[in-house]
Write an enzyme that holds these catalytic residues in place. Sequence first.
Site, mmCIF file in Angstrom:
data_model
loop_
_atom_site.group_PDB
_atom_site.id
_atom_site.type_symbol
_atom_site.label_atom_id
_atom_site.label_comp_id
_atom_site.label_asym_id
_atom_site.label_seq_id
_atom_site.Cartn_x
_atom_site.Cartn_y
_atom_site.Cartn_z
ATOM 1 N N GLU A 172 47.913 44.838 37.548
ATOM 2 C CA GLU A 172 47.649 45.689 38.711
ATOM 3 C C GLU A 172 47.589 44.930 40.040
ATOM 4 O O GLU A 172 46.527 44.821 40.670
ATOM 5 C CB GLU A 172 46.344 46.463 38.511
ATOM 6 N N GLU A 355 46.936 50.402 29.619
ATOM 7 C CA GLU A 355 45.528 50.807 29.761
ATOM 8 C C GLU A 355 45.473 52.305 29.938
ATOM 9 O O GLU A 355 46.275 52.886 30.684
ATOM 10 C CB GLU A 355 44.864 50.159 30.993
#
Length: 448
Positions: A172, A355
């Site tokens: 991320e 995720e």
Amino acid sequence: MGITRGDRNDGFPKDFLWGCSTASYQIEGSSSADGRGPSIWDSFCHVPGAVYGGMNGDFACDSYRRWKDDIELLKELGVDSYRYSVAWPRVQPRGSGAPLQAGLDHYKRFADALGEAGIESAVTLYHWDLPQSLQDSGGWPCRDTAYRFAEYADIVFRALGDRVGRWFTLNEPWCAAFLGYELGVHAPGHKDRAEAYNAAHHLLLGHGLAVQVYRKTGLEAPIGIVLNPSTPRPATRRAEDIAAADRAADHGTAFWLDPLYGRGYTARHLAAMGVSMPVKDGDFDIIAAPTEFIAINYYAENAVEADSSAPEGFRQAPSWRDKSAMNWDIVPDGLYRMLAAIAKRWPVKEILVTENGAAFEDRIDGDGRIKDSQRIDYLRSHLCACRKAIADGIPLKAYYFWSLLDNFEWAYGYSKRFGLVYVDPVNGERRIKDSFYYFRDSIAGFEN
Ligand code: FCB
């Protein structure tokens, strides 16, 4: 022949990869063991008011010492793959120079034991724990950090290469750049938009350089990057709301995927934000180094609507959705929509969900069980969205749940629990929640 065996009939292909994820700073603890250097998160946690309750990752889930317990849990869960991250400050305490053997040995032991348990190591190289020394010399806004990252990556590739089945360069980068350098809610806690865009570019550059270095090692395991795209839905079918949703998606999605797929930065976004990027000749070729997959993390989807009085021309719309303990909307179809949107616009070979999960107020009942039915509903509905994506021909190959353990949830400290396993942050004791068994049934193919 038994009557319950055979091909699974739940819509997931037989070779679908099932896993769960964690990250070094969130679970390891032992923050100064074996020569580990300080990271920006160690420093940030000591800034008064930065982290809920003044908490930090010094102990976390104590996984640096309890790693055997974690592997037992993973075996019991039945995952194919475990996504964990290597802590850069354990490998290079000051972010450059000779590696620390003790740190590498820890991950070698861990990967070996996972391998013996028949579980693939899926390693993230950078899940936000930048060595503090590199921040002292400028951090991600500084171009040099990208080169340091590629050197560190090379060390890890060579040390662990024969044990790792899948590599993720960065986790991320949007969060690392914008939460860390523009919004100030993540380490290093800066509030400077220009710094954030510089950081974004150097994170992408670091990713590309690491992929280039990887190809030289001759290793063949797949490698890619993990993004947290956002693909908000328009609040209405009005043209201005549709355009607003599209512009909102630029920041979290196109801005990253365009350069990764050789299209350079999304000009509309740079113009809207009034920023320029520190691009040098050849950078775009490096960033677009081919990878085997794109990995995405998905938690929620928001609705946006046009608002001419807002600086960017849009705002988040009100929502009727149920929310998790993070106050994030629960929108399972949003996962499907995100996968579909990405597969439509970029030539992705494979997509992995690395995720997905939710925090809830879990409590231990009198009978010792943790009946986290909201997490089970969350999981069931999001797996349903994955199944729909697969049925529609989207090349979704893996699903990793966040997270195996309740852990240090960044600025929220230990106040938010995302685990399939409950962890007591005082003594590290683990206790399996009901959702663990639900996920186990799903992995085994007995939950439709
Ligand atoms: C993601 C992070 C992960 C975890 C979850 C809840 O943004 O990658 O470390 O904190 O959110």
